[in-house]
Design a protein around this motif. Structure first.
Motif, PDB file in Angstrom:
ATOM      1  N   MET A   1       5.524   9.821 120.168  1.00  0.00           N
ATOM      2  CA  MET A   1       4.198   9.942 119.579  1.00  0.00           C
ATOM      3  C   MET A   1       3.779  11.408 119.458  1.00  0.00           C
ATOM      4  SD  MET A   1       1.706   8.082 118.454  1.00  0.00           S
ATOM      5  CE  MET A   1       0.032   7.647 118.522  1.00  0.00           C
ATOM      6  N   ILE A   2       4.004  12.198 120.501  1.00  0.00           N
ATOM      7  CA  ILE A   2       3.605  13.604 120.450  1.00  0.00           C
ATOM      8  C   ILE A   2       4.418  14.347 119.398  1.00  0.00           C
ATOM      9  CG2 ILE A   2       5.147  14.414 122.287  1.00  0.00           C
ATOM     10  CD1 ILE A   2       1.573  15.617 121.735  1.00  0.00           C
ATOM     11  N   ARG A   3       5.689  13.950 119.231  1.00  0.00           N
ATOM     12  CA  ARG A   3       6.544  14.566 118.217  1.00  0.00           C
ATOM     13  C   ARG A   3       5.912  14.431 116.829  1.00  0.00           C
ATOM     14  NH1 ARG A   3      10.570  13.178 114.523  1.00  0.00           N
ATOM     15  NH2 ARG A   3      12.377  14.569 114.504  1.00  0.00           N
ATOM     16  N   GLU A   4       5.469  13.222 116.515  1.00  0.00           N
ATOM     17  CA  GLU A   4       4.858  12.971 115.212  1.00  0.00           C
ATOM     18  C   GLU A   4       3.574  13.781 115.028  1.00  0.00           C
ATOM     19  OE1 GLU A   4       5.901  10.507 117.274  1.00  0.00           O
ATOM     20  OE2 GLU A   4       7.643   9.781 116.141  1.00  0.00           O
ATOM     21  N   LYS A   5       2.795  13.893 116.091  1.00  0.00           N
ATOM     22  CA  LYS A   5       1.545  14.657 116.010  1.00  0.00           C
ATOM     23  C   LYS A   5       1.826  16.137 115.774  1.00  0.00           C
ATOM     24  CE  LYS A   5      -1.448  11.570 118.559  1.00  0.00           C
ATOM     25  NZ  LYS A   5      -2.493  11.454 119.538  1.00  0.00           N
ATOM     26  N   ILE A   6       2.846  16.652 116.422  1.00  0.00           N
ATOM     27  CA  ILE A   6       3.209  18.056 116.229  1.00  0.00           C
ATOM     28  C   ILE A   6       3.678  18.287 114.799  1.00  0.00           C
ATOM     29  CG2 ILE A   6       4.869  19.844 116.874  1.00  0.00           C
ATOM     30  CD1 ILE A   6       4.725  18.674 119.755  1.00  0.00           C
ATOM     31  N   LEU A   7       4.551  17.406 114.301  1.00  0.00           N
ATOM     32  CA  LEU A   7       5.048  17.543 112.934  1.00  0.00           C
ATOM     33  C   LEU A   7       3.907  17.435 111.920  1.00  0.00           C
ATOM     34  CD1 LEU A   7       8.343  15.456 113.197  1.00  0.00           C
ATOM     35  CD2 LEU A   7       8.137  17.946 112.943  1.00  0.00           C
ATOM     36  N   GLU A   8       3.003  16.492 112.155  1.00  0.00           N
ATOM     37  CA  GLU A   8       1.854  16.334 111.271  1.00  0.00           C
ATOM     38  C   GLU A   8       0.971  17.586 111.285  1.00  0.00           C
ATOM     39  OE1 GLU A   8      -1.899  13.310 110.467  1.00  0.00           O
ATOM     40  OE2 GLU A   8      -0.585  12.957 112.178  1.00  0.00           O
TER      41      GLU A   8
END
Length: 72
Positions: A1-8
């Motif tokens: 989940m944090i990965r997606e937030k960082i990429l976003e």
């Protein structure tokens, strides 16, 4: 989940930088003598175009190597 937030966040940051640079270019094109702190209008516009280019490259790399980043 944090990965997606960082990429976003990276994608949105690059998109925001592009939007800001485009507005700056439009301002200089509409009124090149109206901004007293910028003596060389062409140089200033070129710098903004480089901001756009750099951030488009970030978006391209994110899209190519981290496909989730394009699904925001």
């Amino acid at each position: 989940m944090i990965r997606e937030k960082i990429l976003e966040a990276l994608m949105k940051h690059a998109e925001g930088n592009i939007a800001k640079a485009k507005v700056n270019v439009e301002i200089f094109l509409a009124n090149p003598v109206g901004v007293a702190t910028h003596g060389d209008t062409l140089d200033t516009i070129t710098k903004e175009l480089k901001v756009i280019t750099d951030n488009e490259e970030v978006i391209s790399v994110l899209s190519k190597h981290f496909p989730f980043a394009t699904k925001h």
